[in-house]
Design a protein around this motif. Structure first.
Motif, PDB file in Angstrom:
ATOM      1  N   SER B 362       0.786  -1.143   0.020  1.00 42.44           N
ATOM      2  CA  SER B 362      -0.080  -0.039  -0.068  1.00 42.44           C
ATOM      3  C   SER B 362       0.900   1.340   0.139  1.00 42.44           C
ATOM      4  N   THR B 385      -3.612   2.273   6.353  1.00 45.88           N
ATOM      5  CA  THR B 385      -2.463   1.652   6.289  1.00 45.88           C
ATOM      6  C   THR B 385      -1.442   1.796   7.419  1.00 45.88           C
ATOM      7  N   GLU B 459      -4.218   7.620   0.341  1.00 48.13           N
ATOM      8  CA  GLU B 459      -4.675   6.335   0.923  1.00 48.13           C
ATOM      9  C   GLU B 459      -4.887   5.339  -0.140  1.00 48.13           C
ATOM     10  N   THR B 465      -7.457  -1.815   1.289  1.00 46.66           N
ATOM     11  CA  THR B 465      -7.590  -1.557   2.544  1.00 46.66           C
ATOM     12  C   THR B 465      -8.646  -2.373   3.364  1.00 46.66           C
TER      13      THR B 465
END
Lengths: 167, 690, 99
Positions: B362, B385, B459, B465
């Motif tokens: 990520s 994360t 993000e 996620t």
């Protein structure tokens, strides 16, 4: 060595035969050869008489001398001009032929000399003409007939061969 | 559902086949099929786990024997016990998470369908490996996971480093696999079967000599060394990080590398049959763990740190299992917790290490770099994360009450009879805590060291996620199944030999917590507070730092000791090939050509010469002899008579014959000569006709 | 008897020589007659001195004479034919069987 008359005659005839036959095969003129052939055949007839074959001798004279030789001469006269030349009558293989013939003669004589002959002392029949006639009509009748047919065939063959094309 | 457990591997296989043959061109559909199938596998695995829980982990075996011969028995079958059920769960969960995660991570990759087909194939192989009931099958799937690992490491094969890494991984693991197959051959030779239980029965009954057991054990362990990246074959794992990060998470952190540990656990009876073999395993595990931990201290590539961490943790598990084997070999009724500790840590580690990798992915996805020196302060931009990564880090560091704490605690407990191992283990635990939090602080806290990258950071999407959160959940709670206070916990379910009940060891818990906290604290001081300069430490322990930073020079040593000599030897062989072999080949070719030339010459002049010569002789002879056929009948007659006379002469006097022959020949020659000389004269002779 | 045989042998050899050397076809035929005569002398000689069947030799000689006559007739006919076709009867010119 004693000479009986018959032996004398034999050697005389032999001499004639040999010399004349040599002439036959060597003379340049073929006509002369034919003449010497007649001489040879006569001499052979004499030899036949010496050997007690009178009928054969007569036949020899009649057929050979009388018929065959005349025929030969006719043929010679038909095929060559006698008047002319002395052409070479032998070919190139003379020496070789002499050599080989000498060899042949040698082995013949050698074999004759070396052979042990069963000599028959029995005399021949006196009247052998009659005997021959009887034999020809009895034991040898088949060959006799065959020979007559051969003669006929030869007759016909000669005619067929010698006639001109288209004739 | 339990009896149909062998369906589980076939779901991803089906996905693989469908993608390869039908939906390769429809990318979304391909990924959908793949994820659906692995989720189906997960549900089935869950059902199996529940069923197994219902029977207290009593094993179940189904097998189809396809070769039954006194000297070798091969079968296809499944063996399901607690360990298998847990592994099925681990594989399917991590695989599901990774595949979902990849939806975001691999977005816009041109080989999307291929990626998912590989992932499906890998999942199939891994599940097959786990469910196999004999060494034969495990070896097949073992090689299959190696293959898929190779394919996935080199997935971005345009990059030379990626394809090189793929080759390196493949070849390095293949060295271990060679040992594995030798071990299997030994087993076949002595046991006549490869079925786990039958082999183990022969081992425990003493049908196989002890030294053979040790030999087979060490050789089989070679396979585990290669696959689980243990010393000295660990060098491929850091390089394998060239593959896509989700692949690293799935294959090179959670599942495939765990296959070695699984193998050791599965074949524990074999290893425990020989104390020396078990000790080899324990020592190898310890060395690996220690070396990898020290290397991880100084690396700057986020994925490499995690890779060495993986190495280290795998070494932990292997050491625990080896120590269990040692204890078991000495005392069949040992109360060593090694087996339980190793397998438990295998499970918990799979979750939090997968989480770490996916978190790293990520981060990489956000900043497009692997170097932690270019990161920093990312917690401001990537809340989820950061949170999940910290959870995973705490877990791996062994902080109460996260799952890593319970499993690591058990590993430390497994070393209680071996003080040296315990010391090293604690040292490694300290280092683990330190480098993990060094990583965390460097990445997520402080000031951004690369403003440009920081500004573009964002993000990750929900597809990424989501799995992070799921895995974070597992990282926290998965360890609770093995809480030492549970009477029927993990150790009741996954066991070797007989059910064992472990008692909590509070002293060890405190010690391990203190060690972990001190590691974290040091990292905090150095990298967060900057109270201690990292550079100063590095300067102070420069040789050690360099040793660590350069990964103990393993690649260089291998390069110098193995690769260079091999290459040199190869060059010698090449030279040999180029000069001797090629020379011999060319020489033989040259010789052949020359020989053919010679033969051609022979043919031309001798054979043809003979043929032609024969013809010529015939011609000449017939030319000479044609003079015989002069056409002259008299000549023929002469010839005949001469021959007849010659024949007779020969029969009478052979000596005379030669004179005769000589005479004939001389006369013939003379005649020929005279003929030639007289040709002209003959021509001029007049005809009879005139 | 040997002298007769010797005579016959000599005569035969001369006849052979003639056959081998004469260029004239009629000469060859004459030489053949010589050979026939040599054979006849042999036959008669054997008839007289060696014996066997009574007069068989003479009868065979008779047949030989007859055959010789027939042969001479046919041979001379062929010679005539040759002469007609080749304008000559030199056998060494008649070499169509030459290579």
């Amino acid at each position: 060595m004693e000479f009986s008359p018959s032996q004398l005659i034999f050697y005389l005839l032999s001499f004639i035969i040999i010399v004349s036959s040599i002439y036959v095969v060597t003379l340049k003129n073929i006509f002369h050869s034919a003449i010497f052939l007649i001489l040879t055949l006569f001499s052979v007839a004499g030899i036949f008489i010496l050997l007690g074959a009178e009928f054969l001798a007569v036949s020899q004279v009649l057929i050979y001398v009388g018929a065959v030789s005349v025929l030969m001469i006719f043929a010679i006269m038909l095929t060559s001009r006698l008047a002319s030349k002395k052409i070479v009558q032998s070919n190139e293989q003379v020496t070789t032929a002499i050599f080989i013939c000498a060899g042949f003669l040698l082995i013949s004589l050698g074999s004759f000399a070396n052979t042990v002959w069963r000599v028959n002392t029995e005399p021949l029949p006196e009247n052998n003409i009659m005997t021959i006639g009887q034999l020809l009509m009895t034991d040898y009748v088949l060959p006799f007939e065959v020979v007559s047919i051969v003669l006929l065939a030869a007759l016909i063959g000669a005619i067929v061969l010698s006639r001109k094309a288209g004739a | 559902m339990l009896e149909k457990a062998f369906f589980i591997p076939f779901y991803p296989l089906l996905a693989f086949l469908v993608i390869v043959f039908f939906t390769r061109w429809k990318e979304k559909l391909s990924s959908g099929i793949s994820i659906a199938m692995v989720l189906l596998g997960f549900l089935h695995s869950l059902a199996v786990l529940i069923a197994m829980l219902g029977r207290d982990g009593r094993p179940l075996e189904l097998a189809y024997t396809f070769i039954d011969h006194p000297s070798i028995k091969l079968e296809l079958g499944m063996w399901i016990d607690g360990l298998t059920a847990v592994m099925l769960m681990v594989v399917t969960i991590v695989s599901s998470c990774v595949q979902i995660y990849s939806l975001g991570y691999m977005k816009d990759d041109p080989r999307w369908s291929r990626y998912y087909s590989y992932l499906s194939l890998f999942t199939f192989s891994m599940l097959g490996l786990v469910i196999a009931n004999n060494f034969f099958m495990i070896f097949i799937f073992w090689e299959l996971v190696g293959l898929t690992s190779y394919l996935l490491i080199g997935f971005w094969f345009e990059k030379k480093s990626a394809s090189d890494a793929g080759k390196k991984a493949f070849i390095t693991t293949r060295i271990g696999d060679l040992g594995f197959i030798v071990g299997l051959m030994i087993l076949v030779a002595y046991a006549g079967t490869l079925n786990y239980q039958e082999v183990f029965a022969k081992v425990t009954s003493g049908a196989i000599p002890a030294n053979i057991i040790a030999l087979a054990g060490v050789f089989v362990f070679c396979g585990a060394v290669g696959k689980s990246a243990q010393f000295p074959l660990h060098v491929w794992l850091p390089d394998a990080m060239e593959g896509p990060t989700p692949v690293s998470a799935l294959i090179h952190a959670a599942t495939m590398v765990a296959a070695g540990v699984y193998l050791v656990a599965r074949a524990m009876t074999l290893f425990a049959g020989s104390a020396s073999a078990a000790m080899v395993i324990a020592v190898i595990g310890m060395i690996t763990s220690f070396i990898a931990a020290t290397i991880a201290l100084t690396q700057n590539d986020i994925k490499r740190v995690l890779a060495y961490s993986t190495c280290s943790q795998l070494g932990y598990m292997i050491m625990a299992l080896g120590l269990y084997g040692v204890d078991l070999a000495h005392d069949p009724h040992t109360h060593s917790v090694g087996y339980y500790a190793g397998t438990f840590h295998l499970m918990t580690h799979a979750f939090f290490k997968a989480l770490l990798f996916l978190g790293a992915g990520s981060v990489i996805h956000a900043v497009h770099t692997n170097d932690i020196n270019d990161m920093g302060g990312l917690s401001k931009k990537m809340k989820i994360t950061t949170t999940t990564f910290f959870i995973a880090s705490l877990s791996i560091a062994g902080i109460f009450p996260l799952s890593g704490f319970w499993s690591k605690d058990e590993i430390i407990a497994a070393t209680v009879h071996h003080p040296f191992f315990m010391t090293v283990t604690l040292l490694i635990a300290f280092m683990t805590a330190f480098y993990m939090f060094r990583l965390c602080f460097m990445t997520f806290t402080g000031e951004p060291r690369d403003k440009h990258r920081f500004e573009h950071a964002h993000e990750s999407p929900k597809s990424m996620t989501g799995p992070l959160i799921a895995l974070a959940f597992l990282s926290v709670f998965a360890g609770w199944v093995g809480l030492p206070w549970l009477k029927h916990g993990f150790s009741w379910f996954v066991y070797h030999g007989e059910h064992q009940v472990h008692h909590p060891n509070y002293i060890l818990m405190v010690v391990s917590t203190v060690v972990a906290l001190s590691g974290i604290g040091l990292a905090y001081l150095v990298y967060y507070k900057k109270a201690i300069s990292a550079d100063a430490i590095a300067e102070r322990f420069k040789p050690l730092y360099k040793l660590s930073f350069n990964k103990w020079y393993f690649d260089e040593i291998y390069d110098a000791v193995i690769i260079k000599p091999v290459l040199g030897f190869t060059r010698v062989l090449w030279w040999f090939d180029a000069n001797i072999i090629d020379g011999a080949v060319n020489g033989s070719g040259w010789l052949t050509v020359k020989w053919s030339d010679l033969k051609m010459w022979f043919d031309k002049y001798i054979i043809d010469g003979a043929v032609n010569g024969l013809g010529y002789i015939c011609q000449a002879g017939s030319w000479a002899l044609k003079f015989i056929q002069s056409g002259s009948v008299q000549f023929y007659a002469l010839f005949m008579l001469g021959s007849a006379v010659g024949f007779v002469i020969y029969r009478v006097t052979p000596d005379g014959f030669y004179y005769y022959l000589a005479g004939v020949v001389i006369l013939a020659l003379a005649r020929l000569l005279s003929r030639i000389s007289r040709t002209n004269r003959l021509k001029t002779e007049p005809d009879i006709e005139g | 008897m040997l002298q007769y045989l010797a005579l016959a042998a000599i005569l035969f050899a001369i006849g052979v020589f003639g056959v081998l050397t004469r260029r004239n076809a009629i000469g060859i035929l004459m030489s053949l007659e010589l050979m026939f005569n040599a054979v006849n002398i042999n036959l008669v000689t054997f008839n007289k001195y060696v014996g066997g069947d009574v007069l068989a030799g003479q009868i065979f000689s008779l047949f030989v004479i007859v055959i010789a006559a027939a042969e001479a007739v046919v041979g001379l006919a062929i010679v005539l034919l040759l002469y007609r076709n080749w304008r000559g009867i030199d056998v060494d010119r008649i070499n169509v069987m030459k290579w």
